[in-house]
Design a protein around this motif. Sequence first.
Motif, PDB file in Angstrom:
ATOM      1  N   ASP A   1       0.955  -1.200   0.074  1.00  0.00           N
ATOM      2  CA  ASP A   1       0.019   0.146  -0.039  1.00  0.00           C
ATOM      3  C   ASP A   1       0.846   1.426  -0.043  1.00  0.00           C
ATOM      4  O   ASP A   1       1.979   1.306   0.195  1.00  0.00           O
ATOM      5  N   ILE A   2       0.269   2.365  -0.151  1.00  0.00           N
ATOM      6  CA  ILE A   2       0.921   3.731  -0.355  1.00  0.00           C
ATOM      7  C   ILE A   2       0.278   4.604   0.640  1.00  0.00           C
ATOM      8  O   ILE A   2      -0.777   4.793   0.621  1.00  0.00           O
ATOM      9  N   ARG A   3       1.004   5.305   1.774  1.00  0.00           N
ATOM     10  CA  ARG A   3       0.528   6.390   2.143  1.00  0.00           C
ATOM     11  C   ARG A   3       1.317   7.574   2.071  1.00  0.00           C
ATOM     12  O   ARG A   3       2.746   7.673   1.521  1.00  0.00           O
ATOM     13  N   TYR A   4       0.820   8.823   2.497  1.00  0.00           N
ATOM     14  CA  TYR A   4       1.532  10.243   2.381  1.00  0.00           C
ATOM     15  C   TYR A   4       1.733  10.735   3.619  1.00  0.00           C
ATOM     16  O   TYR A   4       0.808  10.998   4.587  1.00  0.00           O
ATOM     17  N   ASP A   5       3.055  11.230   3.953  1.00  0.00           N
ATOM     18  CA  ASP A   5       3.259  11.982   5.078  1.00  0.00           C
ATOM     19  C   ASP A   5       2.704  13.479   4.830  1.00  0.00           C
ATOM     20  O   ASP A   5       3.037  13.957   4.257  1.00  0.00           O
ATOM     21  N   VAL A   6       1.689  13.848   5.699  1.00  0.00           N
ATOM     22  CA  VAL A   6       1.126  15.114   5.589  1.00  0.00           C
ATOM     23  C   VAL A   6       2.036  16.303   5.661  1.00  0.00           C
ATOM     24  O   VAL A   6       2.016  17.301   4.782  1.00  0.00           O
ATOM     25  N   PRO A   7       2.837  16.335   6.700  1.00  0.00           N
ATOM     26  CA  PRO A   7       3.692  17.521   7.037  1.00  0.00           C
ATOM     27  C   PRO A   7       4.789  17.635   5.469  1.00  0.00           C
ATOM     28  O   PRO A   7       4.737  19.038   5.268  1.00  0.00           O
ATOM     29  N   LEU A   8       5.193  16.636   5.333  1.00  0.00           N
ATOM     30  CA  LEU A   8       6.064  16.875   4.131  1.00  0.00           C
ATOM     31  C   LEU A   8       5.334  17.390   2.705  1.00  0.00           C
ATOM     32  O   LEU A   8       5.774  17.741   1.939  1.00  0.00           O
ATOM     33  N   THR A   9       4.354  16.640   2.701  1.00  0.00           N
ATOM     34  CA  THR A   9       3.448  16.836   1.561  1.00  0.00           C
ATOM     35  C   THR A   9       2.898  18.416   1.454  1.00  0.00           C
ATOM     36  O   THR A   9       2.973  19.124   0.436  1.00  0.00           O
ATOM     37  N   VAL A  10       2.632  19.007   2.634  1.00  0.00           N
ATOM     38  CA  VAL A  10       2.306  20.400   2.607  1.00  0.00           C
ATOM     39  C   VAL A  10       3.621  21.466   2.310  1.00  0.00           C
ATOM     40  O   VAL A  10       3.578  22.392   1.728  1.00  0.00           O
ATOM     41  N   LEU A  11       4.875  20.755   2.896  1.00  0.00           N
ATOM     42  CA  LEU A  11       5.936  21.422   2.761  1.00  0.00           C
ATOM     43  C   LEU A  11       6.160  21.610   1.374  1.00  0.00           C
ATOM     44  O   LEU A  11       6.740  22.495   0.875  1.00  0.00           O
ATOM     45  N   GLY A  12       5.950  20.523   0.622  1.00  0.00           N
ATOM     46  CA  GLY A  12       6.061  20.576  -0.886  1.00  0.00           C
ATOM     47  C   GLY A  12       5.467  21.711  -1.670  1.00  0.00           C
ATOM     48  O   GLY A  12       5.901  22.556  -2.415  1.00  0.00           O
ATOM     49  N   LEU A  13       4.156  21.791  -1.097  1.00  0.00           N
ATOM     50  CA  LEU A  13       3.603  23.004  -1.616  1.00  0.00           C
ATOM     51  C   LEU A  13       3.753  24.382  -1.243  1.00  0.00           C
ATOM     52  O   LEU A  13       4.203  25.336  -2.081  1.00  0.00           O
ATOM     53  N   VAL A  14       4.284  24.504  -0.147  1.00  0.00           N
ATOM     54  CA  VAL A  14       5.022  25.774   0.343  1.00  0.00           C
ATOM     55  C   VAL A  14       6.217  26.167  -0.194  1.00  0.00           C
ATOM     56  O   VAL A  14       6.399  27.186  -0.634  1.00  0.00           O
ATOM     57  N   VAL A  15       6.998  25.125  -0.652  1.00  0.00           N
ATOM     58  CA  VAL A  15       8.256  25.310  -1.097  1.00  0.00           C
ATOM     59  C   VAL A  15       8.074  25.653  -2.690  1.00  0.00           C
ATOM     60  O   VAL A  15       8.715  26.524  -3.162  1.00  0.00           O
ATOM     61  N   ALA A  16       6.767  24.810  -3.412  1.00  0.00           N
ATOM     62  CA  ALA A  16       6.798  25.331  -4.471  1.00  0.00           C
ATOM     63  C   ALA A  16       6.341  26.972  -4.891  1.00  0.00           C
ATOM     64  O   ALA A  16       6.648  27.615  -5.722  1.00  0.00           O
TER      65      ALA A  16
END
Length: 280
Positions: free
Chosen positions: A75-90
């Motif tokens: 299965d696949i899960r996503y780390d929420v803080p890192l996912t949001v950090l990617g948006l902020v960095v972009a």
Amino acid sequence: MGHLDHAAFGWLTPVLSCAMACVGAALGLRCTVRALDATGRARRNWLLTAASAIGSGIWTMHFVAMLGFGVTGTDIRYDVPLTVLGLVVAMAVVGVGMLAVGHGGRDRTRSLLVGGLTTGVGVASMHYLGMAALRLHGQIRYDPLLVGLSVLIAVVAATAALWAALHIHAPAAVAFASLVMGAAVSSMHYTGMLAVSVEVAPSGAALPGATVMQFVFPLAVGLGSYLFVTAAFVALSPTAGERAAYASAGRPAEPDDPPVDLAPRGSRPAEAARTRTRTY
């Protein structure tokens, strides 16, 4: 090695992700065109809006494409803080690139190169932060050559988009440039995904993080809605030329302009006297 599926829903996710990248690029370019016609705070605000549009479009493209990503055996899960950090960095790094171009002064070539490099590295950073947020039973490996190629594609795409924002103002040309940038960003994403291989280690332990439908999909829908609201705002905001036309239409009469006599003929005393003289 686990089998990787990049299009579990067929062509739906690749086409939709590319469309989101094109929408974000179109809005970003239109906002940049508005910024170059403005000054002071208005220019800064337009550039920041452009950065948020492009950053949101790229992030949404990435995770819409990831809706179709799967690995056999885990299965696949996503780390929420890192996912949001990617948006902020972009958004942040694209904003730096936009400000470098918008306030670059006369040396446009240097500003373009700095802005393109910064924006491209930001796009690639967002992608690989999103990949770092993956949680699965196994180990992810990358092909260094394909990773380098994906970063190069991101830098070239960003530089070309900023060049288009500086030199292309016609709506049709901006639309074409947006399609090119959206396709280039999508190519960067799938080049980076081709660099991925997964060594699966089957396990019955629960994975940390959120599923794509629990977190990523709602956030992608929200950002997609933001892009459409921003599109409406840009479409309804008057351009610099329209504001100038409104201002000139409503300006007061200049001192040298001849006065306009609104009184009826014969109502002034001198005219009335001349009328009586002619009557007698």
